[in-house]
Structures are given as C-alpha cells and as structure tokens.
Design a protein around this motif. Structure first.
Motif, PDB file in Angstrom:
ATOM      1  N   MET A   1      28.321  37.091  39.993  1.00 16.31           N
ATOM      2  CA  MET A   1      29.220  37.883  40.823  1.00 16.31           C
ATOM      3  C   MET A   1      30.623  37.287  40.783  1.00 16.31           C
ATOM      4  N   THR A   2      31.619  38.149  40.727  1.00 16.57           N
ATOM      5  CA  THR A   2      33.009  37.717  40.716  1.00 16.57           C
ATOM      6  C   THR A   2      33.749  38.380  41.867  1.00 16.57           C
ATOM      7  N   ARG A   3      34.443  37.560  42.646  1.00 11.72           N
ATOM      8  CA  ARG A   3      35.288  38.061  43.724  1.00 11.72           C
ATOM      9  C   ARG A   3      36.690  37.496  43.533  1.00 11.72           C
ATOM     10  N   LEU A   4      37.698  38.311  43.832  1.00 12.86           N
ATOM     11  CA  LEU A   4      39.089  37.900  43.715  1.00 12.86           C
ATOM     12  C   LEU A   4      39.791  38.085  45.054  1.00 12.86           C
ATOM     13  N   VAL A  14      39.462  32.803  42.854  1.00 13.04           N
ATOM     14  CA  VAL A  14      38.389  33.404  42.065  1.00 13.04           C
ATOM     15  C   VAL A  14      37.074  32.781  42.519  1.00 13.04           C
ATOM     16  N   GLU A  15      36.157  33.606  42.960  1.00 12.01           N
ATOM     17  CA  GLU A  15      34.821  33.133  43.321  1.00 12.01           C
ATOM     18  C   GLU A  15      33.858  33.644  42.256  1.00 12.01           C
ATOM     19  N   LEU A  16      33.370  32.720  41.451  1.00 15.85           N
ATOM     20  CA  LEU A  16      32.545  33.063  40.297  1.00 15.85           C
ATOM     21  C   LEU A  16      31.179  32.409  40.445  1.00 15.85           C
ATOM     22  N   ASP A  17      30.172  33.218  40.742  1.00 14.01           N
ATOM     23  CA  ASP A  17      28.793  32.724  40.878  1.00 14.01           C
ATOM     24  C   ASP A  17      28.705  31.574  41.875  1.00 14.01           C
ATOM     25  N   GLY A  18      29.478  31.647  42.942  1.00 13.68           N
ATOM     26  CA  GLY A  18      29.446  30.622  43.977  1.00 13.68           C
ATOM     27  C   GLY A  18      30.453  29.513  43.807  1.00 13.68           C
ATOM     28  N   ARG A  19      31.069  29.411  42.643  1.00  9.50           N
ATOM     29  CA  ARG A  19      32.094  28.390  42.407  1.00  9.50           C
ATOM     30  C   ARG A  19      33.447  28.942  42.853  1.00  9.50           C
ATOM     31  N   ALA A 182      43.872  38.255  22.886  1.00 12.10           N
ATOM     32  CA  ALA A 182      43.253  39.526  23.261  1.00 12.10           C
ATOM     33  C   ALA A 182      42.262  39.993  22.202  1.00 12.10           C
ATOM     34  N   ASP A 183      42.549  39.699  20.941  1.00 11.14           N
ATOM     35  CA  ASP A 183      41.638  40.085  19.861  1.00 11.14           C
ATOM     36  C   ASP A 183      40.411  39.182  19.802  1.00 11.14           C
ATOM     37  N   ARG A 184      40.577  37.920  20.161  1.00 11.39           N
ATOM     38  CA  ARG A 184      39.483  36.954  20.040  1.00 11.39           C
ATOM     39  C   ARG A 184      38.538  36.960  21.232  1.00 11.39           C
ATOM     40  N   LEU A 185      39.042  37.302  22.405  1.00 10.89           N
ATOM     41  CA  LEU A 185      38.262  37.151  23.625  1.00 10.89           C
ATOM     42  C   LEU A 185      37.568  38.449  24.015  1.00 10.89           C
ATOM     43  N   ASP A 186      36.312  38.332  24.379  1.00  8.98           N
ATOM     44  CA  ASP A 186      35.558  39.425  25.001  1.00  8.98           C
ATOM     45  C   ASP A 186      35.526  39.107  26.492  1.00  8.98           C
ATOM     46  N   VAL A 187      36.276  39.869  27.297  1.00  8.41           N
ATOM     47  CA  VAL A 187      36.561  39.498  28.682  1.00  8.41           C
ATOM     48  C   VAL A 187      36.014  40.547  29.637  1.00  8.41           C
ATOM     49  N   ASP A 188      35.374  40.077  30.694  1.00 13.37           N
ATOM     50  CA  ASP A 188      34.900  40.974  31.743  1.00 13.37           C
ATOM     51  C   ASP A 188      36.025  41.296  32.729  1.00 13.37           C
ATOM     52  N   VAL A 189      36.640  40.266  33.315  1.00 17.27           N
ATOM     53  CA  VAL A 189      37.705  40.445  34.308  1.00 17.27           C
ATOM     54  C   VAL A 189      38.951  39.715  33.826  1.00 17.27           C
ATOM     55  N   ALA A 190      40.052  40.442  33.713  1.00 22.83           N
ATOM     56  CA  ALA A 190      41.327  39.851  33.298  1.00 22.83           C
ATOM     57  C   ALA A 190      42.288  39.831  34.475  1.00 22.83           C
ATOM     58  N   ILE A 191      42.936  38.691  34.675  1.00 22.80           N
ATOM     59  CA  ILE A 191      44.014  38.558  35.658  1.00 22.80           C
ATOM     60  C   ILE A 191      45.298  38.354  34.862  1.00 22.80           C
ATOM     61  N   TRP A 261      43.808  47.139  42.032  1.00 23.00           N
ATOM     62  CA  TRP A 261      44.956  46.618  42.769  1.00 23.00           C
ATOM     63  C   TRP A 261      44.416  45.774  43.914  1.00 23.00           C
ATOM     64  N   LEU A 262      44.708  44.494  43.892  1.00 22.88           N
ATOM     65  CA  LEU A 262      44.137  43.577  44.873  1.00 22.88           C
ATOM     66  C   LEU A 262      44.955  43.588  46.158  1.00 22.88           C
ATOM     67  N   PRO A 263      44.313  43.773  47.303  1.00 23.46           N
ATOM     68  CA  PRO A 263      45.034  43.676  48.574  1.00 23.46           C
ATOM     69  C   PRO A 263      45.353  42.218  48.888  1.00 23.46           C
ATOM     70  N   ASP A 264      46.393  42.006  49.651  1.00 31.61           N
ATOM     71  CA  ASP A 264      46.785  40.645  50.009  1.00 31.61           C
ATOM     72  C   ASP A 264      45.785  40.035  50.983  1.00 31.61           C
ATOM     73  N   GLY A 265      45.265  38.863  50.620  1.00 31.76           N
ATOM     74  CA  GLY A 265      44.480  38.072  51.551  1.00 31.76           C
ATOM     75  C   GLY A 265      43.064  38.533  51.797  1.00 31.76           C
ATOM     76  N   ARG A 266      42.580  39.531  51.055  1.00 26.00           N
ATOM     77  CA  ARG A 266      41.216  40.030  51.259  1.00 26.00           C
ATOM     78  C   ARG A 266      40.401  39.834  49.994  1.00 26.00           C
ATOM     79  N   SER A 267      39.203  39.309  50.162  1.00 27.06           N
ATOM     80  CA  SER A 267      38.308  39.091  49.035  1.00 27.06           C
ATOM     81  C   SER A 267      37.723  40.423  48.576  1.00 27.06           C
ATOM     82  N   VAL A 268      37.779  40.661  47.259  1.00 24.55           N
ATOM     83  CA  VAL A 268      37.307  41.917  46.684  1.00 24.55           C
ATOM     84  C   VAL A 268      36.308  41.602  45.575  1.00 24.55           C
ATOM     85  N   GLU A 269      35.142  42.217  45.632  1.00 27.13           N
ATOM     86  CA  GLU A 269      34.193  42.073  44.535  1.00 27.13           C
ATOM     87  C   GLU A 269      34.616  42.987  43.398  1.00 27.13           C
ATOM     88  N   VAL A 270      34.644  42.443  42.183  1.00 30.23           N
ATOM     89  CA  VAL A 270      35.107  43.229  41.036  1.00 30.23           C
ATOM     90  C   VAL A 270      34.026  43.270  39.954  1.00 30.23           C
TER      91      VAL A 270
END
Length: 270
Positions: A1-4, A14-19, A182-191, A261-270
């Motif tokens: 799970m990823t949260r931003l 970034v909260e990634l699998d509990g980290r 961008a050509d080399r990486l297979d990315v789920d979530v990009a910031i 579009w990320l809201p300010d100060g609120r954790s969002v699951e993406v």
C-alpha cells in the motif's frame, strides 16, 4: 500500500508498506528570503501544512540535494537526526556527516545517479527491505552543474519486484537524463517536481520543469499514478499551480486519469 501526504514545497510523506519516508524536509515558516547560486534569491511564501511534531516517527529521509534551502531548510536539517536513515547525493552525504552538527556516517548513504542501496527490513514491524536507486537530475541549463550542484531523484523498489513502487524525480529540467530514466523505469507512483523555476538575474533560463514538460514526462513514463510537488509556495516558481493545471487540462484524458492532486496535509491512498 502507498499513501502520500503533501506537506508543502517538495516535502511529501510517503508511506510504503508501513515504512514512513519523508522527501526533502522543509519546515521553516514563510516570509524569509534565501540565497542560492549566482546571486539568485527567493522568498518562501507558504508554510508547511504539517509541523515536524505532527509527523510521527520517520524511517527514511530522501534528500535530493542538501545545499538549497527550498529542499532542505534549517528546520528540516534539524530533524534529520531523529530519522532512521538518510539517503542523499554522494557530495551531500559528505557535508551532512561533517561539521558541528554532523550526522553519524552509518545513518547517511550518498548515491550518484543509478547507484543503489538496499535498506534492511524490520521483522518486528513487518517491514521488508527496500531498494533505493538514485536517478539523474540536472537542476539547470547545460554546463551549470558545477554551479548549482549535485541533485538526484529516487526510485524505490520492493524486494524481488521488477518495477518501482515510487519514483521521486527531484528538482530537474526536462533533459536527456530524465527522458532516459522515464524509458528505463517501470513506475507505479510518480512524484514529479515542477514549478518552472526562473530567476530575473539569469533571464529565460529554467532550473526545473514547466507544467507542459511535466506532462511530457508523465506521457513518456506512463505511471499508474502521477502526483506533483514543488510547484507552489516560493517566489521563484514562474510556472506554478496555474501553469501546471492548464498543462494537465490540455493533456489527453488518459493522462488526466493518472493524475492525483494531493490535498495539503492529508494522507491519501494512491
């Protein structure tokens, strides 16, 4: 799970699998003017949406570059000692582990573009190891690296995965190194850091991507989710929120569907 959680400027939790991973900590209040290279200056216009005391424990801090206060300010620098580990540029690691406020060398890793480090997991917390790969950035026009300094982005990968869970582009212009990433990486979530930074003293020269260039990157990369950072809150952003939204709204609907579009100060699951 990823949260931003968008905190402000380049700072994203970034909260990634509990980290819990903090990108480019900036927590100084607004109103101060900061000096950069070549006599350039900028004023911080917006403060952080969350304070350091509201963050909770941080396992990892990713510092794309330590020498510009809009990516690591005084308050952000002060909280590094409480984080589990810091990953930054090779030159930045040397600076952060020397001087009066030096961090322990064992808690700071410096990387050059395309170098990687695997951070250990934590069985008690159920955390698996995490691979961090530095990606190329150029924070200005050609030949300006000796002046503007080293910058990297960060790609995060779970153990055994083919693709990357998260890519943070860092502060960069749209150039061959980023297109190659961008050509080399297979990315789920990009910031993606945007802002179209320019300074009056250096005329039309850009130091970060414009909104249109950020859209070009997302089109090339094709992540499942694209979020944006570092596009408001500073006086040197000349292609800020309005330019970014205009560029996204002019893009094909398939790309718009990827954008969160990320809201300010609120954790969002993406």
């Amino acid at each position: 799970m990823t949260r931003l959680t968008r905190i402000g400027g380049p700072t994203v939790l970034v909260e990634l699998d509990g980290r819990r991973i903090l990108v480019d900590p900036t927590f100084d209040p607004p109103g101060r003017e900061y000096a950069f290279a070549l006599g350039t200056r900028s004023t911080k216009l917006l403060g952080p949406a969350l304070g350091i005391d509201e963050l909770g424990p941080i396992d990892l801090v990713l510092v794309s570059h330590d020498h510009h206060a809009d990516n690591l300010d005084d308050a952000g620098r002060g909280m590094l000692g409480s984080a589990g580990h810091v990953v930054t540029t090779a030159s930045g690691a040397k600076r952060l582990t020397s001087g009066a406020d030096a961090l322990p060398t064992g808690r700071v890793t410096g990387l050059r573009a395309w170098e990687s480090v695997e951070l250990p997991g934590d069985e008690q917390r159920g955390l698996e190891p995490l691979e961090v790969t530095a990606t190329p950035c150029r924070h200005g026009p050609p030949l300006t690296r000796p002046i503007v300094g080293d910058v990297v982005g960060f790609a995060l990968r779970r153990p055994g995965a083919d693709g990357f869970a998260v890519w943070v582009t860092g502060d960069t212009v749209w150039y061959g190194g980023v297109r190659d990433a961008a050509d080399r990486l297979d990315v789920d979530v990009a910031i993606v850091n945007v802002g179209g930074v320019r300074f009056g003293i250096t005329g039309p020269l850009h130091y970060t991507m414009t909104g249109r260039q950020a859209v070009s990157l997302v089109q090339r990369l094709e992540p499942r989710v694209a979020a944006f950072a570092h596009y408001d809150g500073w006086s040197h952003f000349l292609d800020g929120p309005d330019g970014l939204r205009t560029a996204v709204e002019a893009a094909p609907s398939e790309l718009q569907d990827r954008v969160r579009w990320l809201p300010d100060g609120r954790s969002v699951e993406v």
